[in-house]
Design a protein around this motif. Structure first.
Motif, PDB file in Angstrom:
ATOM      1  N   ALA A 236      22.440   1.737 -15.332  1.00 48.87           N
ATOM      2  CA  ALA A 236      21.842   0.686 -14.488  1.00 48.87           C
ATOM      3  C   ALA A 236      22.281   0.769 -13.035  1.00 48.87           C
ATOM      4  O   ALA A 236      22.028  -0.146 -12.251  1.00 48.87           O
ATOM      5  CB  ALA A 236      22.110  -0.719 -15.042  1.00 48.87           C
ATOM      6  N   THR A 237      22.880   1.911 -12.641  1.00 47.36           N
ATOM      7  CA  THR A 237      23.266   2.065 -11.238  1.00 47.36           C
ATOM      8  C   THR A 237      22.059   1.973 -10.312  1.00 47.36           C
ATOM      9  O   THR A 237      22.138   1.364  -9.245  1.00 47.36           O
ATOM     10  CB  THR A 237      24.015   3.408 -11.032  1.00 47.36           C
ATOM     11  N   GLN A 238      20.942   2.550 -10.731  1.00 44.41           N
ATOM     12  CA  GLN A 238      19.773   2.468  -9.840  1.00 44.41           C
ATOM     13  C   GLN A 238      19.323   1.021  -9.639  1.00 44.41           C
ATOM     14  O   GLN A 238      18.833   0.669  -8.558  1.00 44.41           O
ATOM     15  CB  GLN A 238      18.630   3.359 -10.320  1.00 44.41           C
ATOM     16  N   LEU A 239      19.527   0.190 -10.649  1.00 43.41           N
ATOM     17  CA  LEU A 239      19.181  -1.225 -10.497  1.00 43.41           C
ATOM     18  C   LEU A 239      20.175  -1.911  -9.565  1.00 43.41           C
ATOM     19  O   LEU A 239      19.806  -2.762  -8.749  1.00 43.41           O
ATOM     20  CB  LEU A 239      19.166  -1.920 -11.863  1.00 43.41           C
TER      21      LEU A 239
ATOM     22  N   GLY B 241      23.920   6.442 -16.014  1.00 44.90           N
ATOM     23  CA  GLY B 241      22.822   6.057 -15.116  1.00 44.90           C
ATOM     24  C   GLY B 241      22.295   7.226 -14.300  1.00 44.90           C
ATOM     25  O   GLY B 241      21.310   7.083 -13.576  1.00 44.90           O
TER      26      GLY B 241
ATOM     27  N   MET C  55      20.885  10.213 -15.124  1.00 44.84           N
ATOM     28  CA  MET C  55      19.592  10.808 -15.474  1.00 44.84           C
ATOM     29  C   MET C  55      18.448   9.921 -14.969  1.00 44.84           C
ATOM     30  O   MET C  55      17.440  10.420 -14.460  1.00 44.84           O
ATOM     31  CB  MET C  55      19.540  10.985 -17.003  1.00 44.84           C
TER      32      MET C  55
ATOM     33  N   THR D  91      14.153   8.824 -11.067  1.00 43.18           N
ATOM     34  CA  THR D  91      13.462   7.947 -10.114  1.00 43.18           C
ATOM     35  C   THR D  91      13.303   8.642  -8.762  1.00 43.18           C
ATOM     36  O   THR D  91      12.249   8.519  -8.119  1.00 43.18           O
ATOM     37  CB  THR D  91      14.223   6.617  -9.973  1.00 43.18           C
TER      38      THR D  91
ATOM     39  N   LEU E 152      10.374  10.797  -9.167  1.00 45.53           N
ATOM     40  CA  LEU E 152       9.115  10.035  -9.154  1.00 45.53           C
ATOM     41  C   LEU E 152       8.777   9.549  -7.745  1.00 45.53           C
ATOM     42  O   LEU E 152       7.613   9.366  -7.407  1.00 45.53           O
ATOM     43  CB  LEU E 152       9.208   8.843 -10.118  1.00 45.53           C
TER      44      LEU E 152
ATOM     45  N   ALA F  66       9.586   4.209 -12.945  1.00 44.05           N
ATOM     46  CA  ALA F  66      10.826   3.705 -12.336  1.00 44.05           C
ATOM     47  C   ALA F  66      10.828   2.180 -12.409  1.00 44.05           C
ATOM     48  O   ALA F  66       9.783   1.548 -12.359  1.00 44.05           O
ATOM     49  CB  ALA F  66      10.894   4.147 -10.885  1.00 44.05           C
ATOM     50  N   PRO F  67      12.006   1.584 -12.550  1.00 44.81           N
ATOM     51  CA  PRO F  67      12.040   0.110 -12.543  1.00 44.81           C
ATOM     52  C   PRO F  67      11.593  -0.408 -11.177  1.00 44.81           C
ATOM     53  O   PRO F  67      11.900   0.202 -10.157  1.00 44.81           O
ATOM     54  CB  PRO F  67      13.523  -0.214 -12.804  1.00 44.81           C
TER      55      PRO F  67
ATOM     56  N   GLU G  53      16.572   2.480 -19.872  1.00 42.11           N
ATOM     57  CA  GLU G  53      17.866   2.209 -19.232  1.00 42.11           C
ATOM     58  C   GLU G  53      18.085   0.697 -19.079  1.00 42.11           C
ATOM     59  O   GLU G  53      17.170  -0.035 -18.731  1.00 42.11           O
ATOM     60  CB  GLU G  53      17.893   2.876 -17.836  1.00 42.11           C
ATOM     61  N   ALA G  54      19.304   0.289 -19.353  1.00 49.51           N
ATOM     62  CA  ALA G  54      19.749  -1.103 -19.196  1.00 49.51           C
ATOM     63  C   ALA G  54      19.262  -2.010 -20.325  1.00 49.51           C
ATOM     64  O   ALA G  54      19.381  -3.230 -20.231  1.00 49.51           O
ATOM     65  CB  ALA G  54      19.343  -1.690 -17.840  1.00 49.51           C
TER      66      ALA G  54
ATOM     67  N   LEU H 265      21.818  -4.385 -21.505  1.00 55.45           N
ATOM     68  CA  LEU H 265      22.001  -5.537 -20.612  1.00 55.45           C
ATOM     69  C   LEU H 265      20.894  -6.562 -20.837  1.00 55.45           C
ATOM     70  O   LEU H 265      21.134  -7.777 -20.816  1.00 55.45           O
ATOM     71  CB  LEU H 265      22.003  -5.083 -19.149  1.00 55.45           C
TER      72      LEU H 265
ATOM     73  N   LEU I  10      16.398   6.183 -22.049  1.00 56.99           N
ATOM     74  CA  LEU I  10      17.674   6.455 -21.362  1.00 56.99           C
ATOM     75  C   LEU I  10      18.723   5.353 -21.551  1.00 56.99           C
ATOM     76  O   LEU I  10      19.871   5.511 -21.125  1.00 56.99           O
ATOM     77  CB  LEU I  10      17.456   6.740 -19.875  1.00 56.99           C
TER      78      LEU I  10
END
Lengths: 304, 304
Positions: A40-43, A70, A72, A77, A80, B14-15, B39-40, B43, B69
């Motif tokens: 969740a680093t990208q979040l 996080g 991959m 992203t 993309l 992508a989120p 991903e996430a 959470l 992911l």
């Protein structure tokens, strides 16, 4: 010129108490680099207004999930988003293989090249020699191969005294900034360096040490860094657990900081068992007063 | 008895716009199963109060990052929580290899067994025959091997008329619940089934179809399901893009629902280009009125 450490997460093992896994973004001058990349680093980057495409270098300490799961998603992203700029990635044996396997089964070829450098882990090595910074590894002692990172600004040019700049030509300025005197054609002193310059601004330094058991071998490497991030997973009454899991207590992190005479200590990699972090902070501060909690969302700045 | 679909995320690629990657948790009677795990997801489970250790089965549709992911982190957290119960995992070729590679470099042996079943993908197969439900795959047409899932409750016993239960012994009840008459020792009718029973409650069904291009071949499989989740990544004015990326438009999702005569349609897997989802909903509703947006945090219940 900035030197900022943005904490995106600093919880160990499983996410808990609203705290995320480990990741940090460093903004050094006009560079933006990442250390570790938990799920969740990208979040978290989005939450704190950090732009993914600005990242040029990513350093992964080790292959426990809370430090790299996080990655991959972040790489994907950026793909993309159509990233073209090369990414420099540093990590232990296995990281590249894991990424390649994901890409194989996703049948994806990234839109940008990744230059991957595998870390040795058993001794400190210079892994990045960039015009503005150097990065060296710090061998750590963990259950699996793990390295910390020492990031140093390169020496900076001397600063000119503003009131005297008008006397100088470009060639003179370049010589004076290097710290040399300017000579005339006959080799006689023309401009004495100290008359025209002020000392260079200091070259700042940051060290990241996580995950590791207490290990005094790192002290020479992190000696007098401006800012040291050192894991302090447990309170010292859990020393036995810290040792058996190759982690450090807050007290031990404080001792390292004190022995290495650093400017400031950040502790992180908090165990889930601590909902409240204040006791960890206080324990470290007893050994080293200038300690702070590396809580996500905080930005630590090293002044010039 | 519950049959709920909890949407944890339904954004594609992508989120974006605060929307997470795909994951759903189904609560069927006393079972809790997951479909896809972006991903996430762990959470999101915490955010919506779903307990990880209740999960018994996880189904992964395909190996694009936005669908799986979060799996490694979820498996890892269940391990750290000391899970002992076996986990049943279903996914395409490659998923098991990716998990094994992570575990190898993390030097971790999970605290619980994973029973992995590899999905064929080219034809529908029964992959789970559980006392309460069956799960069949739905072959989808995507850029890489991808399967949907059809989850059906097994036929339920007939219900006894409460006012007549006192006349019956346990053996009689078991016979009547099966829908048979009870005979006496000589083989003569003792209790006529319809005098003592009400019809069984209906066996509910849910189908998950993502990611896929428009494909009418799935219609016989999802015919008359109570609830159909079908991706509707784009608006129909982006049909060309939908086709080239093996995705479906909201209008096409509506057409599938209408042709399959389902009870309700959920659309999801929203493209980042749509901040507002209402136009996607309205487009699908023109083809099939009983359509809803599968927005995260929503729970869709199928009544008995």
């Amino acid at each position: 010129m900035s030197f900022e450490v943005h904490i995106l997460g600093s919880n160990s093992a499983a996410p808990a108490h609203g705290r995320h896994h480990t990741s940090q973004v460093l903004r050094i001058q006009d560079m933006q680099i990442m250390i570790d990349c938990g799920e969740a680093t990208q979040l978290q980057m989005k939450r704190y207004g950090l732009r993914k495409n600005r990242l040029s270098h990513i350093f992964i300490s080790h292959l426990h999930g809370d430090h790299f799961l996080g990655l991959m998603g972040l790489l994907s992203t950026m793909h993309l988003n159509g990233r073209k700029t090369a990414l420099y990635l540093y990590g232990p044996v296995g990281l590249s293989e894991i990424i390649q396997l994901h890409l194989k089964y996703a049948n994806t070829r990234l839109s940008y090249p990744i230059h991957f450098q595998e870390l040795k882990g058993d001794q400190s090595e210079l892994i990045l020699d960039h015009p503005k910074i150097t990065v060296q590894t710090i061998p750590l002692q963990h259950r699996i191969p793990c390295t910390g990172f020492l990031i140093k600004e390169k020496p900076k040019p001397k600063r000119l005294k503003k009131e005297r700049v008008s006397e100088l030509r470009v060639r003179d300025i370049n010589i004076l900034k290097k710290g040399e005197d300017v000579l005339d054609e006959s080799g006689n002193l023309k401009f004495k360096n100290t008359d025209y310059t002020l000392p260079a601004k200091k070259s700042r330094s940051y060290a990241y040490c996580s995950d590791t058991k207490y290990n005094e071998d790192i002290i020479p490497l992190v000696k007098e860094v401006d800012l040291l991030y050192h894991e302090g997973t447990f309170l010292h009454d859990n020393l036995e657990r810290a040792e058996s899991t190759f982690h450090t207590t807050a007290k031990q992190a404080g001792i390292i900081a004190q022995k290495a005479n650093v400017g400031q200590l950040l502790i992180g990699h908090f165990s889930n068992r601590y909902k409240e972090l204040q006791p960890l902070l206080e324990e470290a501060q007893k050994e080293f007063a200038n300690t702070a909690l590396a809580e996500e969302g905080k930005v630590f700045t090293i002044e010039e």
